[in-house]
Motif scaffolding. Sequence first.
Motif, PDB file in Angstrom:
ATOM      1  N   HIS A  52      74.386  75.945 -17.173  1.00 19.52           N
ATOM      2  CA  HIS A  52      74.687  74.555 -17.531  1.00 19.52           C
ATOM      3  C   HIS A  52      76.094  74.176 -17.099  1.00 19.52           C
ATOM      4  CE1 HIS A  52      74.405  70.805 -19.756  1.00 19.52           C
ATOM      5  NE2 HIS A  52      75.583  71.080 -20.304  1.00 19.52           N
ATOM      6  N   ARG A  53      77.003  75.125 -17.176  1.00 24.11           N
ATOM      7  CA  ARG A  53      78.371  74.867 -16.717  1.00 24.11           C
ATOM      8  C   ARG A  53      78.460  74.800 -15.203  1.00 24.11           C
ATOM      9  NH1 ARG A  53      82.711  78.433 -19.961  1.00 24.11           N
ATOM     10  NH2 ARG A  53      83.850  77.648 -18.162  1.00 24.11           N
ATOM     11  N   MET A  54      77.532  75.464 -14.518  1.00 25.13           N
ATOM     12  CA  MET A  54      77.592  75.552 -13.057  1.00 25.13           C
ATOM     13  C   MET A  54      76.793  74.466 -12.353  1.00 25.13           C
ATOM     14  SD  MET A  54      76.958  79.665 -12.660  1.00 25.13           S
ATOM     15  CE  MET A  54      76.609  79.470 -10.911  1.00 25.13           C
ATOM     16  N   GLN A  55      75.840  73.822 -13.030  1.00 21.29           N
ATOM     17  CA  GLN A  55      74.818  73.042 -12.342  1.00 21.29           C
ATOM     18  C   GLN A  55      75.388  71.865 -11.554  1.00 21.29           C
ATOM     19  OE1 GLN A  55      72.109  71.717 -15.379  1.00 21.29           O
ATOM     20  NE2 GLN A  55      73.401  70.054 -15.993  1.00 21.29           N
ATOM     21  N   LYS A  56      76.217  71.004 -12.180  1.00 27.30           N
ATOM     22  CA  LYS A  56      76.807  69.836 -11.522  1.00 27.30           C
ATOM     23  C   LYS A  56      75.721  69.076 -10.779  1.00 27.30           C
ATOM     24  CE  LYS A  56      81.396  71.933 -11.221  1.00 27.30           C
ATOM     25  NZ  LYS A  56      82.491  72.370 -10.337  1.00 27.30           N
ATOM     26  N   THR A  57      75.812  69.039  -9.444  1.00 29.65           N
ATOM     27  CA  THR A  57      74.794  68.332  -8.657  1.00 29.65           C
ATOM     28  C   THR A  57      73.906  69.298  -7.878  1.00 29.65           C
ATOM     29  OG1 THR A  57      76.353  68.091  -6.804  1.00 29.65           O
ATOM     30  CG2 THR A  57      76.250  66.283  -8.405  1.00 29.65           C
ATOM     31  N   ASN A  58      73.968  70.577  -8.190  1.00 23.75           N
ATOM     32  CA  ASN A  58      73.184  71.577  -7.469  1.00 23.75           C
ATOM     33  C   ASN A  58      71.798  71.664  -8.091  1.00 23.75           C
ATOM     34  OD1 ASN A  58      72.038  74.069  -6.520  1.00 23.75           O
ATOM     35  ND2 ASN A  58      74.087  74.677  -5.876  1.00 23.75           N
ATOM     36  N   SER A  59      70.798  71.178  -7.384  1.00 24.13           N
ATOM     37  CA  SER A  59      69.433  71.150  -7.925  1.00 24.13           C
ATOM     38  C   SER A  59      68.872  72.550  -8.116  1.00 24.13           C
ATOM     39  CB  SER A  59      68.517  70.340  -7.005  1.00 24.13           C
ATOM     40  OG  SER A  59      68.520  70.881  -5.690  1.00 24.13           O
ATOM     41  N   GLY A  60      69.273  73.504  -7.259  1.00 26.88           N
ATOM     42  CA  GLY A  60      68.782  74.870  -7.398  1.00 26.88           C
ATOM     43  C   GLY A  60      69.259  75.518  -8.677  1.00 26.88           C
ATOM     44  N   VAL A  61      70.549  75.363  -8.993  1.00 28.41           N
ATOM     45  CA  VAL A  61      71.095  75.921 -10.229  1.00 28.41           C
ATOM     46  C   VAL A  61      70.488  75.229 -11.442  1.00 28.41           C
ATOM     47  CG1 VAL A  61      73.208  76.250 -11.572  1.00 28.41           C
ATOM     48  CG2 VAL A  61      73.241  76.598  -9.105  1.00 28.41           C
ATOM     49  N   ARG A  62      70.257  73.934 -11.345  1.00 28.04           N
ATOM     50  CA  ARG A  62      69.640  73.193 -12.449  1.00 28.04           C
ATOM     51  C   ARG A  62      68.231  73.709 -12.725  1.00 28.04           C
ATOM     52  NH1 ARG A  62      70.168  66.782 -12.572  1.00 28.04           N
ATOM     53  NH2 ARG A  62      72.327  67.522 -12.693  1.00 28.04           N
ATOM     54  N   LEU A  63      67.483  73.990 -11.677  1.00 29.30           N
ATOM     55  CA  LEU A  63      66.132  74.533 -11.858  1.00 29.30           C
ATOM     56  C   LEU A  63      66.174  75.915 -12.496  1.00 29.30           C
ATOM     57  CD1 LEU A  63      64.353  73.465  -8.539  1.00 29.30           C
ATOM     58  CD2 LEU A  63      63.973  72.556 -10.827  1.00 29.30           C
ATOM     59  N   LEU A  64      67.166  76.717 -12.126  1.00 28.10           N
ATOM     60  CA  LEU A  64      67.307  78.033 -12.743  1.00 28.10           C
ATOM     61  C   LEU A  64      67.627  77.906 -14.234  1.00 28.10           C
ATOM     62  CD1 LEU A  64      69.310  79.953  -9.988  1.00 28.10           C
ATOM     63  CD2 LEU A  64      66.904  80.219 -10.566  1.00 28.10           C
ATOM     64  N   LYS A  65      68.412  76.896 -14.592  1.00 29.69           N
ATOM     65  CA  LYS A  65      68.691  76.664 -16.014  1.00 29.69           C
ATOM     66  C   LYS A  65      67.405  76.292 -16.748  1.00 29.69           C
ATOM     67  CE  LYS A  65      70.074  72.801 -17.721  1.00 29.69           C
ATOM     68  NZ  LYS A  65      70.807  71.561 -18.081  1.00 29.69           N
ATOM     69  N   TYR A  66      66.602  75.406 -16.145  1.00 29.39           N
ATOM     70  CA  TYR A  66      65.324  75.042 -16.762  1.00 29.39           C
ATOM     71  C   TYR A  66      64.432  76.267 -16.924  1.00 29.39           C
ATOM     72  CZ  TYR A  66      66.582  70.171 -15.768  1.00 29.39           C
ATOM     73  OH  TYR A  66      67.208  68.951 -15.716  1.00 29.39           O
ATOM     74  N   LEU A  67      64.448  77.147 -15.911  1.00 32.36           N
ATOM     75  CA  LEU A  67      63.630  78.361 -15.982  1.00 32.36           C
ATOM     76  C   LEU A  67      64.071  79.244 -17.146  1.00 32.36           C
ATOM     77  CD1 LEU A  67      61.424  80.118 -14.655  1.00 32.36           C
ATOM     78  CD2 LEU A  67      63.223  81.178 -13.280  1.00 32.36           C
ATOM     79  N   SER A  68      65.376  79.370 -17.354  1.00 31.49           N
ATOM     80  CA  SER A  68      65.873  80.169 -18.480  1.00 31.49           C
ATOM     81  C   SER A  68      65.429  79.580 -19.815  1.00 31.49           C
ATOM     82  CB  SER A  68      67.408  80.254 -18.427  1.00 31.49           C
ATOM     83  OG  SER A  68      67.839  80.986 -17.305  1.00 31.49           O
ATOM     84  N   LEU A  69      65.503  78.253 -19.947  1.00 31.11           N
ATOM     85  CA  LEU A  69      65.092  77.602 -21.190  1.00 31.11           C
ATOM     86  C   LEU A  69      63.596  77.781 -21.437  1.00 31.11           C
ATOM     87  CD1 LEU A  69      67.162  74.288 -20.884  1.00 31.11           C
ATOM     88  CD2 LEU A  69      67.647  76.246 -22.363  1.00 31.11           C
ATOM     89  N   VAL A  70      62.797  77.632 -20.389  1.00 34.08           N
ATOM     90  CA  VAL A  70      61.351  77.824 -20.519  1.00 34.08           C
ATOM     91  C   VAL A  70      61.032  79.265 -20.901  1.00 34.08           C
ATOM     92  CG1 VAL A  70      59.184  77.894 -19.214  1.00 34.08           C
ATOM     93  CG2 VAL A  70      60.712  75.937 -18.984  1.00 34.08           C
ATOM     94  N   ASP A  71      61.740  80.222 -20.295  1.00 34.22           N
ATOM     95  CA  ASP A  71      61.466  81.627 -20.576  1.00 34.22           C
ATOM     96  C   ASP A  71      61.834  82.014 -22.003  1.00 34.22           C
ATOM     97  OD1 ASP A  71      60.315  82.342 -18.190  1.00 34.22           O
ATOM     98  OD2 ASP A  71      62.200  82.887 -17.226  1.00 34.22           O
ATOM     99  N   ILE A  72      62.835  81.357 -22.585  1.00 30.56           N
ATOM    100  CA  ILE A  72      63.169  81.640 -23.991  1.00 30.56           C
ATOM    101  C   ILE A  72      61.975  81.330 -24.886  1.00 30.56           C
ATOM    102  CG2 ILE A  72      64.619  80.942 -25.936  1.00 30.56           C
ATOM    103  CD1 ILE A  72      66.839  80.363 -23.862  1.00 30.56           C
ATOM    104  N   ILE A  73      61.413  80.145 -24.700  1.00 33.66           N
ATOM    105  CA  ILE A  73      60.266  79.736 -25.528  1.00 33.66           C
ATOM    106  C   ILE A  73      59.044  80.595 -25.209  1.00 33.66           C
ATOM    107  CG2 ILE A  73      58.810  77.795 -26.199  1.00 33.66           C
ATOM    108  CD1 ILE A  73      61.025  75.934 -25.221  1.00 33.66           C
TER     109      ILE A  73
END
Length: 316
Positions: A52-73
């Motif tokens: 979340h701190r790294m994402q800024k405008t990088n869509s790839g990093v943002r998708l990885l953040k979403y993947l981490s959140l999905v994997d928690i659940i």
Amino acid sequence: MPNSSSTEIRNTTINEFNSNSHQLAHEIIAWVATVIAICGMFGNILGAVVLHRMQKTNSGVRLLKYLSLVDIILLVLSFVAFELPSLNRYVARTIHAIFDPFAYLFAMTLYTFEIYLTVLIAIQRCIAIALPFKSGSFLRVINKALRAIAVFTVAFNVPLWLAFWPRPYWNPDLNMQLFYSDPRRGFLGEYGFNVYIGPVLLVFRCVIPLILLLMSNIILVISRRRMKSVNRLSSDRGSVQLTVLVMAITTMSVVTHVVTAVDLFILKIVSHIAKAYLGKIASLLIIINSSTNFIFYYAFGNNFRRNFKSCFRSHD
């Protein structure tokens, strides 16, 4: 020659021994999955915070953040649905009895979303390498793709929800109303539902994602070698590390899909015991697949490691 009573006693003893040995094996697998799931949830939480701190405008990093959140659940749901029954503890069985019908349906739905989110991450990385100067304009497209995946996930799992919609009953042991899954086959009927949980699931949950992930990995490998050949590694080191990271995540996903595909493919032709072990291995791999992201982030991302360390560094 032994009489029939002694033979029956010996066969009963052997069957009880085999039953106990299988139960012990399932319990060991469940405890291993429990440890992995706990570590995976903690790692995914840390990973999501750093990304979340790294994402800024990088869509790839943002998708990885979403993947981490999905994997928690997904880890929580998979643990409740697949591992708790084998722990052979009263509290575990009670929690499973309360939450299992809903946990299973939500887990399978979220697992479908996680599969195609991983595919989207791989495709986004391929596009970012092929068109590096236009990667910033993909954010809007990525958001539309995420919504499309969400709609597809819900629509694809509607037959599963209708077939296993939880029905209430009174549990006298717990003295409370619980729910159980009633396999009514839904609107598809018995034949249609058998097709759905067989060939349809095999194609859309395993074969298609597997082909897309393999093709993406091949493209990423070729692109990385080309970057080496033109000496772009020094100037594009961040891009290369992100590429290697995506390759590691998708490779782990490929392994999981292969085992799941084998499980679905031979579901009708193996014995009950073999089916049970294949199911345990498949569910264990789902948990491992959802738990290893943080390891890949830390192993292949210098930028991730710097941001991770800065989270715990004193700023006096």
